[in-house]
Scaffold this active site. Structure first.
Site, PDB file in Angstrom:
ATOM      1  N   LYS A 286      47.009  38.792  33.216  1.00  0.00           N
ATOM      2  CA  LYS A 286      46.203  37.576  33.382  1.00  0.00           C
ATOM      3  C   LYS A 286      46.907  36.441  32.650  1.00  0.00           C
ATOM      4  O   LYS A 286      46.975  36.418  31.426  1.00  0.00           O
ATOM      5  CB  LYS A 286      44.790  37.756  32.828  1.00  0.00           C
ATOM      6  CG  LYS A 286      43.904  36.554  33.134  1.00  0.00           C
ATOM      7  CD  LYS A 286      42.505  36.717  32.581  1.00  0.00           C
ATOM      8  CE  LYS A 286      41.630  35.560  33.056  1.00  0.00           C
ATOM      9  NZ  LYS A 286      42.180  34.242  32.720  1.00  0.00           N
TER      10      LYS A 286
ATOM     11  N   ARG B 141      45.041  27.399  36.896  1.00  0.00           N
ATOM     12  CA  ARG B 141      44.899  27.973  38.236  1.00  0.00           C
ATOM     13  C   ARG B 141      45.129  26.871  39.264  1.00  0.00           C
ATOM     14  O   ARG B 141      44.589  25.760  39.144  1.00  0.00           O
ATOM     15  CB  ARG B 141      43.493  28.558  38.386  1.00  0.00           C
ATOM     16  CG  ARG B 141      43.172  29.169  39.757  1.00  0.00           C
ATOM     17  CD  ARG B 141      43.610  30.593  39.842  1.00  0.00           C
ATOM     18  NE  ARG B 141      43.271  31.156  41.130  1.00  0.00           N
ATOM     19  CZ  ARG B 141      42.109  31.736  41.428  1.00  0.00           C
ATOM     20  NH1 ARG B 141      41.136  31.804  40.517  1.00  0.00           N
ATOM     21  NH2 ARG B 141      41.907  32.267  42.630  1.00  0.00           N
TER      22      ARG B 141
ATOM     23  N   ARG C 122      42.101  24.253  40.097  1.00  0.00           N
ATOM     24  CA  ARG C 122      40.849  24.925  40.433  1.00  0.00           C
ATOM     25  C   ARG C 122      39.672  23.952  40.418  1.00  0.00           C
ATOM     26  O   ARG C 122      38.697  24.113  41.145  1.00  0.00           O
ATOM     27  CB  ARG C 122      40.603  26.064  39.439  1.00  0.00           C
ATOM     28  CG  ARG C 122      39.263  26.741  39.610  1.00  0.00           C
ATOM     29  CD  ARG C 122      39.020  27.770  38.530  1.00  0.00           C
ATOM     30  NE  ARG C 122      37.616  27.911  38.252  1.00  0.00           N
ATOM     31  CZ  ARG C 122      37.106  28.695  37.326  1.00  0.00           C
ATOM     32  NH1 ARG C 122      37.906  29.416  36.571  1.00  0.00           N
ATOM     33  NH2 ARG C 122      35.820  28.781  37.126  1.00  0.00           N
TER      34      ARG C 122
ATOM     35  N   GLU D 182      49.268  30.527  39.149  1.00  0.00           N
ATOM     36  CA  GLU D 182      49.006  29.933  37.835  1.00  0.00           C
ATOM     37  C   GLU D 182      50.184  29.042  37.451  1.00  0.00           C
ATOM     38  O   GLU D 182      51.339  29.474  37.476  1.00  0.00           O
ATOM     39  CB  GLU D 182      48.843  31.042  36.799  1.00  0.00           C
ATOM     40  CG  GLU D 182      48.086  30.628  35.573  1.00  0.00           C
ATOM     41  CD  GLU D 182      46.582  30.786  35.737  1.00  0.00           C
ATOM     42  OE1 GLU D 182      45.840  30.396  34.823  1.00  0.00           O
ATOM     43  OE2 GLU D 182      46.135  31.313  36.789  1.00  0.00           O
TER      44      GLU D 182
ATOM     45  N   LYS E   1      38.475  40.345  35.725  1.00  0.00           N
ATOM     46  CA  LYS E   1      39.365  39.970  34.631  1.00  0.00           C
ATOM     47  C   LYS E   1      39.005  40.832  33.414  1.00  0.00           C
ATOM     48  O   LYS E   1      37.886  40.807  32.922  1.00  0.00           O
ATOM     49  CB  LYS E   1      39.265  38.477  34.304  1.00  0.00           C
ATOM     50  CG  LYS E   1      37.866  37.908  34.159  1.00  0.00           C
ATOM     51  CD  LYS E   1      37.914  36.401  33.996  1.00  0.00           C
ATOM     52  CE  LYS E   1      36.504  35.821  33.898  1.00  0.00           C
ATOM     53  NZ  LYS E   1      36.518  34.346  33.788  1.00  0.00           N
TER      54      LYS E   1
END
Length: 542
Positions: free
Chosen positions: A234, A239, A254, A282, A406
């Protein structure tokens, strides 16, 4: 205007999803298209610009209320919200207006930059035609402080039900709606709710709605066999979707902000991609073959002048982890494992320095993954992303899906002392819910508390009420809405990252601080120290 004011107050008054959807459905069923266009703009996150300077607005409100300034200020302190205070203290309206929201937006926009005498006359006239809810809403719009207790996903669902079309179609049409070049109007609203066969995007640069993962709080073994899941690190970045269509490229965060100009390397990457490509990934600062701390990326976001030297010192890359469109064809309905294979082929074929592939991690068991997860901070990541091999790419975060999880590492923690408190907002406007925390420092100035973080989430309503009573009892000084208190309360704070910061007295800043628990068992003298915080810095104080 009356209808939207009732909707606004109704949405703020309930936490029921069904209740909010019902209220939205009633509004859209009766609203004129031009009014619905602006309502959707505000409900979807659009923010009005402040139309009247705060001082002038306060002076006019005090005069219109007929209250002495000190009494108006006492009312404001008791209520905690300026717009609500004004709505309460103004005399009843002489008559009420049925003017729609769209016209009201134009009226309020005309106040911006107007002569103070003109502003005063118009405000008095406007207030005299609105009931309590209308005044409350107008004051929120005038002050630029409009917030509403409804998610964009609920607005999407309500619009889809109103139009009789798929929610995913509405979600994509809503992308960029709050960034329209022209003001929302009846034509823009008609495009949102047009029949399914009118699916062509008005803007070829629009991304797809982001699919969001849920936090995994249960043991990962509850997800079944590891063979059913794709596991990736992660990444700690921004994002984003990189959209390459019609010979141009766009980068969307995002939060649906178009950030292409902040990252010229990624614009160049987009131009190198095959046309009709959309990558989800990302944005990170990538140097020496690995991701760098998020603090370096923050400097890229806030800086206006991106010199060649600055860009060279903080090179960014897009760490790609999903392929949403290929050759102009939507890929979201394909299983995760197939999209992953197509993404790997794309990254290999493009071979661009600003494009990195989010590598899969493979271990034989969940216990082995857990052991590797302990290395997350050393690798500059936040844990793992778990994606079901057969998962489709959805919209937003849906609890029933369970396709993306996540699995984050536990937060860093310290025990800190509450030193300042401020009233909250909305239903908590009369309670002290926003807190500043400090740790002990021992130096030439002696032992003292040094503030380092603010937090407002993590306590139950019952705990908030108890803390509020203690804050009022132990107040030492008042600084406007802020109270300085006698140090008596210790809380365990959690945060995701820590960095040096010359802008803070402590020399340290933490990321996403929140309250984990109230340490009733711990005396103030035993709270953690600045040295404890420093020990969490990569490399310590050095």
């Amino acid at each position: 205007m009356k209808a939207f004011a009732r909707l606004y107050v109704g949405l703020d008054a309930t936490t029921s999803t069904t209740g909010k959807l019902d209220a939205l459905a009633r509004y859209y069923a009766a609203a004129a298209p031009a009014d619905a266009a602006w309502a959707t703009y505000f409900l979807a996150g659009g923010r009005p610009r402040q139309a009247v300077p705060s001082r002038l607005l306060r002076e006019c409100a005090i005069e219109a209320s007929g209250l002495p300034p000190w009494l108006f200020e006492e009312c404001y302190q008791a209520v905690g919200d300026f717009a609500e205070t004004v709505a309460h203290v103004l005399p009843p309206p002489a008559h009420e207006s049925d003017i729609g929201l769209a016209e009201w937006v134009q009226r309020l926009a005309a106040l911006r930059g107007a002569d103070p005498a003109v502003v005063r006359a118009r405000l008095f006239d406007y207030w005299d035609t609105l009931d309590w809810s209308g005044r409350f809403l107008v004051m929120k719009l005038i002050g630029g402080g409009f917030r509403v207790g409804v998610s964009k996903l609920l607005v999407t669902r309500a619009l889809a039900a109103h139009a009789g079309i798929d929610a995913k179609t509405v979600a994509q049409r809503l992308i960029g709606y709050t960034h329209l070049a022209a003001a929302p109007d009846a034509e823009a609203f008609a495009a949102l709710v047009a029949p399914e066969d009118a699916t062509a995007l008005a803007n070829p640069g629009h991304p797809y709605p982001f699919f969001l993962a849920q936090q995994l709080n249960a043991p990962p073994a509850s997800l079944g066999d590891t063979a059913d899941w794709l596991v990736e690190w992660k990444w700690d970045g921004i994002r984003a979707q990189l959209v390459a269509r019609d010979g141009e490229a766009w980068l969307w965060s995002r939060g649906e902000d178009l950030v292409t100009d902040r990252f010229p390397e990624l614009h160049a990457l987009g131009l190198a991609l095959p046309r009709g490509t959309v990558i989800d990934g990302e944005v990170v600062v990538w140097r020496d073959g690995r991701v760098q701390p998020f603090a370096e990326l923050q400097t890229r976001i806030g800086r206006k002048n991106l010199t060649p030297k600055f860009l060279a010192e903080r090179p960014v890359a897009l760490v790609a982890y999903d392929l949403l469109e290929a050759d102009g064809v939507d890929q979201r309905a394909r299983p995760q494992v197939e999209r992953r294979a197509a993404l790997e082929a794309l990254v290999t074929g493009v071979d661009h320095p600003a494009l990195e592939l989010s590598l899969l991690v493979e271990r034989p068991s969940w216990d082995a993954y857990a052991a590797l997860r302990e290395e997350s901070r050393a690798r500059g990541v936040e844990g793992f992303m778990l994606k079901r091999r057969d998962a489709r790419y959805g919209v937003g975060r849906t609890k029933a899906d369970g396709a993306w999880w996540k699995w984050k590492i536990d937060p860093m923690t310290v025990d800190a002392v509450l030193v300042y408190a401020q009233r909250g907002h909305g239903r908590r406007a009369s309670l002290y819910t926003d807190y500043t925390f400090a740790v002990w420092a021992d130096d030439a100035e002696g032992r003292r508390l040094v503030p380092f973080a603010k937090a407002y989430s993590g306590l139950t309503d019952d705990e908030i009420a108890k803390v509020d009573a203690i804050v009022r009892r132990t107040t030492v000084e008042k600084f406007g809405p802020v109270r300085s208190v006698t140090p008596t309360l210790v809380f365990e704070l959690g945060f995701e990252a820590i960095q040096r910061s010359p802008r803070h007295k402590s020399g340290i800043a933490v990321r996403f601080p929140r309250i984990l628990r109230w340490r009733i068992d711990k005396p103030v003298d035993e709270a953690d120290t600045l040295d404890t915080l420093a020990s969490l810095l990569p490399g310590g104080w050095e």
